[in-house]
Design a protein around this motif. Structure first.
Motif, PDB file in Angstrom:
ATOM      1  N   PRO A 174      39.900  26.898  35.295  1.00 40.33           N
ATOM      2  CA  PRO A 174      38.822  27.526  36.453  1.00 40.33           C
ATOM      3  C   PRO A 174      39.848  29.222  36.677  1.00 40.33           C
ATOM      4  O   PRO A 174      40.597  28.772  36.040  1.00 40.33           O
ATOM      5  CB  PRO A 174      39.599  26.720  38.130  1.00 40.33           C
ATOM      6  CG  PRO A 174      40.962  25.833  37.347  1.00 40.33           C
ATOM      7  CD  PRO A 174      40.932  25.856  35.849  1.00 40.33           C
ATOM      8  N   GLU A 205      43.203  34.914  42.541  1.00 38.59           N
ATOM      9  CA  GLU A 205      44.909  34.327  42.547  1.00 38.59           C
ATOM     10  C   GLU A 205      46.691  35.336  42.598  1.00 38.59           C
ATOM     11  O   GLU A 205      46.843  35.632  43.321  1.00 38.59           O
ATOM     12  CB  GLU A 205      44.934  33.200  42.834  1.00 38.59           C
ATOM     13  CG  GLU A 205      43.411  32.593  44.059  1.00 38.59           C
ATOM     14  CD  GLU A 205      44.156  31.241  44.385  1.00 38.59           C
ATOM     15  OE1 GLU A 205      43.094  30.976  45.029  1.00 38.59           O
ATOM     16  OE2 GLU A 205      44.775  30.292  42.970  1.00 38.59           O
ATOM     17  N   ARG A 261      39.712  30.247  39.678  1.00 39.51           N
ATOM     18  CA  ARG A 261      40.360  30.850  41.211  1.00 39.51           C
ATOM     19  C   ARG A 261      41.830  30.889  40.981  1.00 39.51           C
ATOM     20  O   ARG A 261      42.441  32.716  41.477  1.00 39.51           O
ATOM     21  CB  ARG A 261      40.150  30.149  42.257  1.00 39.51           C
ATOM     22  CG  ARG A 261      40.276  30.461  43.599  1.00 39.51           C
ATOM     23  CD  ARG A 261      40.302  29.443  44.003  1.00 39.51           C
ATOM     24  NE  ARG A 261      39.173  30.031  44.630  1.00 39.51           N
ATOM     25  CZ  ARG A 261      37.792  28.738  45.028  1.00 39.51           C
ATOM     26  NH1 ARG A 261      38.611  27.528  45.461  1.00 39.51           N
ATOM     27  NH2 ARG A 261      36.901  28.796  45.814  1.00 39.51           N
ATOM     28  N   THR A 310      36.890  32.926  46.792  1.00 39.98           N
ATOM     29  CA  THR A 310      38.377  32.965  46.509  1.00 39.98           C
ATOM     30  C   THR A 310      38.678  33.813  48.309  1.00 39.98           C
ATOM     31  O   THR A 310      38.399  34.674  48.437  1.00 39.98           O
ATOM     32  CB  THR A 310      38.873  34.060  45.590  1.00 39.98           C
ATOM     33  OG1 THR A 310      38.362  33.317  44.741  1.00 39.98           O
ATOM     34  CG2 THR A 310      40.667  33.861  46.085  1.00 39.98           C
ATOM     35  N   ARG A 327      50.069  29.729  39.568  1.00 35.27           N
ATOM     36  CA  ARG A 327      49.494  29.774  39.939  1.00 35.27           C
ATOM     37  C   ARG A 327      48.806  28.324  39.282  1.00 35.27           C
ATOM     38  O   ARG A 327      47.451  27.867  39.349  1.00 35.27           O
ATOM     39  CB  ARG A 327      48.232  30.474  40.439  1.00 35.27           C
ATOM     40  CG  ARG A 327      48.511  31.573  41.527  1.00 35.27           C
ATOM     41  CD  ARG A 327      48.487  30.934  42.471  1.00 35.27           C
ATOM     42  NE  ARG A 327      48.823  32.127  43.376  1.00 35.27           N
ATOM     43  CZ  ARG A 327      48.716  31.772  44.880  1.00 35.27           C
ATOM     44  NH1 ARG A 327      47.960  31.160  45.243  1.00 35.27           N
ATOM     45  NH2 ARG A 327      49.127  32.865  45.755  1.00 35.27           N
ATOM     46  N   GLU A 349      32.361  31.046  41.679  1.00 34.27           N
ATOM     47  CA  GLU A 349      33.629  30.683  41.889  1.00 34.27           C
ATOM     48  C   GLU A 349      34.990  31.801  42.366  1.00 34.27           C
ATOM     49  O   GLU A 349      36.250  31.998  43.424  1.00 34.27           O
ATOM     50  CB  GLU A 349      34.780  30.134  40.838  1.00 34.27           C
ATOM     51  CG  GLU A 349      36.241  29.327  40.907  1.00 34.27           C
ATOM     52  CD  GLU A 349      36.282  29.310  39.784  1.00 34.27           C
ATOM     53  OE1 GLU A 349      37.331  28.720  39.437  1.00 34.27           O
ATOM     54  OE2 GLU A 349      35.891  29.134  38.689  1.00 34.27           O
ATOM     55  N   LEU A 350      34.936  33.454  41.867  1.00 30.64           N
ATOM     56  CA  LEU A 350      35.904  34.654  42.195  1.00 30.64           C
ATOM     57  C   LEU A 350      35.130  34.830  43.985  1.00 30.64           C
ATOM     58  O   LEU A 350      36.755  34.868  44.733  1.00 30.64           O
ATOM     59  CB  LEU A 350      35.319  34.922  41.393  1.00 30.64           C
ATOM     60  CG  LEU A 350      35.930  35.171  39.814  1.00 30.64           C
ATOM     61  CD1 LEU A 350      36.061  36.507  38.804  1.00 30.64           C
ATOM     62  CD2 LEU A 350      37.464  35.067  40.172  1.00 30.64           C
ATOM     63  N   ARG A 351      33.965  34.656  44.123  1.00 24.56           N
ATOM     64  CA  ARG A 351      33.265  34.929  45.237  1.00 24.56           C
ATOM     65  C   ARG A 351      33.862  34.594  46.431  1.00 24.56           C
ATOM     66  O   ARG A 351      34.205  34.735  47.974  1.00 24.56           O
ATOM     67  CB  ARG A 351      31.806  35.417  45.190  1.00 24.56           C
ATOM     68  CG  ARG A 351      31.553  36.396  44.786  1.00 24.56           C
ATOM     69  CD  ARG A 351      29.954  36.625  44.971  1.00 24.56           C
ATOM     70  NE  ARG A 351      29.312  37.906  43.623  1.00 24.56           N
ATOM     71  CZ  ARG A 351      28.502  38.161  43.352  1.00 24.56           C
ATOM     72  NH1 ARG A 351      27.874  36.913  43.908  1.00 24.56           N
ATOM     73  NH2 ARG A 351      27.835  39.123  42.689  1.00 24.56           N
TER      74      ARG A 351
END
Length: 193
Positions: A157, A163, A159, A21, A115, A17-19
Motif C-alpha cells: 500500500p 505517512e 499510505r 490519508t 510505518r 489512497e493518498l487523498r
C-alpha cells in the motif's frame, strides 16, 4: 480490460489512497501540480509545518511525488516510484554537526520502517547548508538548513509511504511523533527555491 486501462485504474486507486490519508494537525498537506516529464502518471503533494496565514512555514516544508509507469523503467525496479523532498532550517550549531546528513537519512529509513512501508531501490542525498547574510541581509545573521532528496520503489500500500514522508518532514522541523501542539523553539525563515 486492456493493460492501459488497468494501469489507469491502478493509478486512480493509488491516488484515492493518498487523498484519503489523514495527517497530523500541525502539518498542512495539499495536492500540487505533478511533474509531467518523469512518468506517464504522477500525483504530487506539498507539506508545510505549522504554516502562517499566508501559507509559509518557518519550520519546514516537503514534497512527495508518486510516479507510475507501466513500462517499468529499469532504474525504478518496478512500475511505481516515490520521489520526495524535505527541508528545514536549523540552528547554526546543529548545521555544523558532521553526522547530520547521516542522521537525516536514518530518520527517513526509520520512518519507513515504523510505518511498515516496504520498499526497494532507495537512493538519495542529504545536504546541509550554512549561510551568512551580508548587505541588506546582514540582519538575518548566520543560518543553517538541512535538505533531503530521496526516491524508492514502493511495495504494498501507498499510505504508509506518504505517512512516513509526513513524519520525516515533521522530524526535520523539530516535531517528533506525538508532539502536536507543543511549541517549537528557534525557528528561522526558510529560504525557498
Amino acid at each position: 480490460m486492456t493493460g492501459q486501462s488497468s494501469a489507469g485504474s491502478d493509478f486512480e486507486a493509488a491516488v484515492a489512497e493518498l487523498r484519503a490519508t489523514a495527517f497530523r494537525a500541525d502539518i498542512t498537506v495539499r495536492e500540487i501540480p505533478a511533474p509531467q516529464s518523469l512518468a506517464p502518471r504522477a500525483i504530487a503533494l506539498a507539506a508545510d509545518v505549522r504554516p502562517d496565514e499566508s501559507g509559509d512555514s518557518v519550520y519546514g516544508t516537503g514534497r512527495f511525488v508518486l510516479l507510475h509507469d507501466p513500462e517499468e523503467p529499469a532504474a525504478w525496479d518496478g512500475a511505481w516510484r516515490i520521489v520526495l523532498f524535505a527541508q528545514a532550517p536549523l540552528e547554526t550549531e546543529i548545521g555544523t554537526d558532521p553526522l547530520l546528513a547521516d542522521v537525516t537519512w536514518s530518520w527517513l529509513m526509520d520512518a519507513l520502517e515504523s510505518r511498515r512501508a516496504r520498499h526497494r531501490a532507495a537512493s538519495g542525498t542529504s545536504t546541509k547548508t550554512l549561510s551568512k547574510g551580508f548587505g541588506g541581509l546582514a540582519s538575518e545573521g548566520d543560518g543553517a538548513q538541512i535538505e533531503l532528496r530521496a526516491s524508492w520503489t514502493p511495495s504494498g500500500p501507498f499510505r504508509p509511504h506518504v505517512e512516513a514522508w509526513a513524519e520525516l518532514v515533521g522530524m526535520l522541523a523539530g516535531l517528533p511523533p506525538g508532539s502536536e501542539g507543543i511549541a517549537v523553539l528557534g525557528a528561522r525563515k526558510a529560504v525557498r527555491d
